[in-house]
Write an enzyme that holds these catalytic residues in place. Sequence first.
Site, PDB file in Angstrom:
ATOM      1  N   ARG A  36     -43.955 -55.816 -15.919  1.00  0.00           N
ATOM      2  CA  ARG A  36     -43.532 -57.226 -16.061  1.00  0.00           C
ATOM      3  C   ARG A  36     -44.109 -58.047 -14.920  1.00  0.00           C
ATOM      4  O   ARG A  36     -44.286 -57.535 -13.823  1.00  0.00           O
ATOM      5  CB  ARG A  36     -42.017 -57.315 -15.900  1.00  0.00           C
ATOM      6  CG  ARG A  36     -41.245 -57.430 -17.144  1.00  0.00           C
ATOM      7  CD  ARG A  36     -39.840 -57.975 -16.866  1.00  0.00           C
ATOM      8  NE  ARG A  36     -39.074 -57.882 -18.072  1.00  0.00           N
ATOM      9  CZ  ARG A  36     -38.351 -56.820 -18.399  1.00  0.00           C
ATOM     10  NH1 ARG A  36     -38.256 -55.813 -17.579  1.00  0.00           N
ATOM     11  NH2 ARG A  36     -37.714 -56.784 -19.554  1.00  0.00           N
ATOM     12  N   LEU A  39     -40.151 -59.120 -10.888  1.00  0.00           N
ATOM     13  CA  LEU A  39     -39.424 -57.898 -10.505  1.00  0.00           C
ATOM     14  C   LEU A  39     -37.979 -57.955 -11.020  1.00  0.00           C
ATOM     15  O   LEU A  39     -37.517 -58.978 -11.488  1.00  0.00           O
ATOM     16  CB  LEU A  39     -39.446 -57.770  -8.979  1.00  0.00           C
ATOM     17  CG  LEU A  39     -40.849 -57.640  -8.353  1.00  0.00           C
ATOM     18  CD1 LEU A  39     -40.778 -57.727  -6.827  1.00  0.00           C
ATOM     19  CD2 LEU A  39     -41.486 -56.321  -8.769  1.00  0.00           C
ATOM     20  N   HIS A 445      -0.372 -62.249  -1.064  1.00  0.00           N
ATOM     21  CA  HIS A 445       0.354 -63.018  -2.066  1.00  0.00           C
ATOM     22  C   HIS A 445      -0.053 -64.479  -1.972  1.00  0.00           C
ATOM     23  O   HIS A 445      -0.173 -64.998  -0.861  1.00  0.00           O
ATOM     24  CB  HIS A 445       1.852 -62.883  -1.827  1.00  0.00           C
ATOM     25  CG  HIS A 445       2.661 -63.722  -2.757  1.00  0.00           C
ATOM     26  ND1 HIS A 445       2.862 -63.375  -4.070  1.00  0.00           N
ATOM     27  CD2 HIS A 445       3.296 -64.922  -2.580  1.00  0.00           C
ATOM     28  CE1 HIS A 445       3.611 -64.303  -4.666  1.00  0.00           C
ATOM     29  NE2 HIS A 445       3.870 -65.258  -3.785  1.00  0.00           N
TER      30      HIS A 445
END
Length: 466
Positions: A36, A39, A445
Amino acid sequence: MKNKVDLIVIGAGIGGYVAAIRAAQLGRSVLCIEKRATLGGTCLNVGCIPSKALLSSSHKYTETQNHLSDYGIKVGQISLDLAKMMEQKNKVVGQLTGGVDYLFKKNKIAHLVGTARFLSPQEVSIQTEAREEIWHAKKILIATGSVSASLPGIEIDEETVVSSTGALNLKAVPEHLIVVGGGYIGLEMGSVWSRLGAKVTVIEFMDRLVPQMDLELSTALQKSLVKQGLEFRLSTRVLGIRKHQKKSIIDVESNGGGKQELQADVVLIATGRKPFTDGLGLEKIGVALNKQGFIVVNEHYETSTSGIYAIGDVIPGPMLAHKAEEEGTAVAEIMVGQAGHVNYGAIPSVIYTSPEVASVGQTEEELKDQQIPYKVGKFPFLANSRAKAVGDTEGFVKILAHAYTDRVLGVHIIGPDAGTLIAEATLALEFSASSEDIARTCHAHPTLSEAVKEAAMAVEGRAIHI
Ligand code: FAD
Ligand code: NAD
């Protein structure tokens, strides 16, 4: 000798490029060959990244269209600019593939754009656009990945009958998209186009979605996707696809329901992927494949030919980017005599639908099959304060722990940000933690991660908020 390096890597997907970088960090000279022009392989170019970009954009679109008013936010008429959405996706892909170029330069990795083929176990021919080059190395790593597996007799034209690559690049929202295969790609890409306005029908061969997933989550996911408008035809197989004017006619046969014709504007074939070794000349150098076409390797990722290694989608195991990445690191370390290792019992998997689904370790069905005694702890996001505050309460956390030792055996999450929450569970498996270890760990929390803690507490029937 000219054109000689310590290591040649064939394929610059996430497995190959990570191995190249790790080997360079360990002082090896590396050449990486990629056919290709960019990359990053499947994951960065036509896989994980563009699909997640479209999942995120389509989620924003449907949230704005259907849910912002629930929070007192009024918006005017909204409309879709699909070309702009695709442009944004392509921009993200460009930035990330360019990022790998930068990493190669930083680590002094040589890179050739071309197709590799073995001449001998230590000699590779590379056909570039301009010429053929021949390079030599004592060690060669095959990381050539996988490609979509079509169905016999069905031709993919990437316009009306598409693979995931075509489904990531449609020029218009189809009126009716039929997806063949209710697995990862089918559900993610089906969600994208359904959110953007298509009618989506998923045809699945098995009697359930994502057959390898814990059944309780698979059922919950299907229910949720049906609410979002997706239609499912389970226990149904495709007999063939015909063209009729601009439409596709799909002949299907379902268990008990007989034969039927369905009509679609676009058909996505998402029935799995197959390893890619075409043209490498493996038969010439004695690299053995198994019956499904995967390269056979030993525990050091070495193939049946000494000095030739393989990792990622081209070898057996889950076809996941992070699995390829872990193997890339491990193989580079093994090649220099270090103790590279991948724990295949602790590889998470995530489906980026809404709600997300994330799993690590064994499913309840696997534990039953193997007659392993287990306990279950479950906690719904409906009872989690953060999920309530952000208005995203669908789903639950399910923890499976050994009935006698309390060791965590599997964690399955369907709900908001499940893909991020699974990291804690993966670490628990990696460290052989007990459910009590998670239950006694302080969680901030209000966070979604408290649902993981509460599910761990629920294993011993002591969840607080339910
Ligand atoms: P690949 O990424 O396939 O790379 C192999 C490379 O080798 C390719 O670039 C190819 O061009 C090159 N090559 C092949 N033969 C030659 C040759 N002879 N010479 C030179 N170069 C060659 N996984 C996840 O974990 N999370 C996700 O969210 C996710 N989403 C996905 C979405 C889609 C639509 C798809 C299709 C896949 C997705 N995956 C996802 C799977 C993931 O992309 C693969 O598991 C991963 O890319 C495998 O990496 P690899 O390096 O083994 O192979
Ligand atoms: P898959 O294996 O996930 O799902 C294929 C589905 O098609 C299965 O449910 C199977 O039962 C069904 N099927 C097979 N033949 C059929 C037929 N003839 N008719 C109807 N249904 C049929 O494969 P996929 O969705 O194509 O994805 C390929 C791989 O890519 C995945 O296995 C996964 O490893 C990877 N992937 C991962 C992610 C992620 O991690 N989020 C996303 C996309 C792809």
